[in-house]
Design an enzyme around this catalytic site. Sequence first.
Site, PDB file in Angstrom:
ATOM      1  CG  HIS A 259      -5.377  -2.560  -0.141  1.00  0.00           C
ATOM      2  ND1 HIS A 259      -4.860  -2.365  -1.265  1.00  0.00           N
ATOM      3  CD2 HIS A 259      -5.024  -2.252   1.101  1.00  0.00           C
ATOM      4  CE1 HIS A 259      -4.014  -1.480  -0.945  1.00  0.00           C
ATOM      5  NE2 HIS A 259      -3.925  -1.211   0.314  1.00  0.00           N
TER       6      HIS A 259
ATOM      7  CB  SER B 250      -0.932   0.010   1.185  1.00  0.00           C
ATOM      8  OG  SER B 250      -2.057   0.879   1.066  1.00  0.00           O
TER       9      SER B 250
ATOM     10  CG  ASP C 291      -6.572  -3.111  -3.962  1.00  0.00           C
ATOM     11  OD1 ASP C 291      -7.213  -2.349  -3.383  1.00  0.00           O
ATOM     12  OD2 ASP C 291      -5.351  -3.218  -3.744  1.00  0.00           O
TER      13      ASP C 291
END
Length: 647
Positions: free
Chosen positions: A340, A206, A312
Amino acid sequence: MNYDSSMSGTLKRRLALAVVAGVGATLIVSAGPAAAGGVPHIRGGETVPVYSYENAVRESVWVQTPLDNDEDGVPDKVAVDIVRPRETADRRLKVPVILEGSPYYSCCGRGNESERKQYDANGTIVKQPLYYDNYFVPRGYAFVAADLAGTGRSTGCMDVGGREEVLSAKAVVDWLNGRAKATYADGTPAVATGWTNGRTGMIGKSWDGSVANGVAATGVEGLETIVPISAISSWYDYQRYNGVLRVEDYPEYLFSYVNGRPASACAATVSRLDEGSDDATGDYNAYWAERNFRPDARKVHASVFIAHGLNDTNVTTDQFAQWWARLGVPKKMWLSQAGHVDPFDLRRADWVDTLHRWFDRYLQGLRNGIDREPAVSIETTPGNWVNERSWPAARATSQRITLGNGDGTTGTLGGGSGRAVRTWTDAPDLDEATAVASPATAVPGRAAFLSAPLTQEVRVSGTPSVTLRVRVDKPTTELTARLVDYGTATRVNYLARGEGITTLPTESCWGAATAADDACYRDTAPSLVTADHAILTRGWKDAAHHVSLRFTTPLRPDRWYTVTVPMQATDQRLAAGHVLGLILQASDNEYSTPQSTGATIDLDLRGSSLTLPLVGRLPKPGAVAPAVTTAPVPRTFAPPRFDPLVP
């Protein structure tokens, strides 16, 4: 899970040595005779765990950056926590570094269990989040965890993807290579070149992986590889969807989410975030250009190992696809069907083994053959992975598919349109589940188009788009497109809270342990759902940005305009008997903050089409669309536009 190859002998040996399920410790087993060249941690072409993790050197330094964006007259400093093998220092062996730069170490934690850094009473690091130090330090690596500027124990101010963020992490790479200064807490100089050879690999999920992309795009010497997981390559595309606002004041929110400084220290930075991001227009400007790493992909000389979820909805898939396409370096990629989610929580044993071999190749210089293996691993159905040489699929061709009139309510994918026009008025309260359900019925606020039932499997591999010839009675409107697979199947449930995984009560351990850091993590299982349809990909565009994302061109109500709505990159297979659908809306109240104008949109089918990167072909359409009925599949967690860039 089912894999496309059997577990290797090397992997079996590693699991026997390194994984003790459900136990809070991991055994270190002697690696045997000394290696050739006097490097104890290299055996048979791989690194092995021979060094004591418990007795490792643990220290903190503050690295000086070239900026002073908190404007206190002192260069900003990045707090860096280090774990490295003591034995290599004693023998004067220099080791490579695995570096993770993160804003999350103090505020929010890392990984599925949100681990944070922990220190003893003297301020010495005793626990680093995740397993990287536990697993790799005994194998002859140092692990370095840097608090990005303005977070944790660092000074400066977080500027959310900007120069301060990237250069603060770059400064750590420079320090590891003797090009930047650092001090210990007492102010004495700290020098890294005595224990590291400077060869650095960056990793992170991320935001952390986004920083790795940004640092690599500077071309910094000494950064040999990066492993960006679910990472951003353009912050504009993260916070804007082709001019559509994702959520108001998002940069300021992300700043506040991770900020570690007093409010007064960073007021000027927050003001610049607000002004530069320009919510009012959604334009791409200099602020966003600074946060776009893609144009500098030519500067990247580090190898790149990408991991991303094809579903995602936080860091969407164009982030990996456009970065991947621009890279001219050795590269590898894993694409899962999850959202994610870190691959450590999807395919744990294979991931750790592959990551180990990747770092051995590009940081230790071991010729283990990983660079000659298929570059891409894709999860095609839950738990089933295939390896391919490239991505998108080599056999995928760009196919233009007309939008047919069908029965006048539901159109066809392919076929003739005549002079047909579809008209709908923006319905900002129309949620996604309702918009894509029952495509054969009329639903206010949407237009639906269906293929004939597939006679054989087809594969969408790449980036679809839809070109719409529209007339709008307002100066602008948002346009939303969804590609839908209508047909019953068991799929990864990425719309559930775990985004494709369920966390189990059992544990497995991945590295050596101390009393403070046991290297054990909760196991996971796939979260699956059987449903009669699933959304394959989505796309959004503000129609007034049809000429350029840098400025708006207001629409005149008496004119027709051609607007192309790019969808997110994907790789999905549709089974024989299924139906492919295209659903069109105006504003979208789940994946963006609707700036609804209440527009009425006329769509000229003759000038409109869907472009698909297809392996195979859609069947010839009938005169009308097939009769498809479905039940809504509601999401089970908060809409993604309200989620932070979650750890």
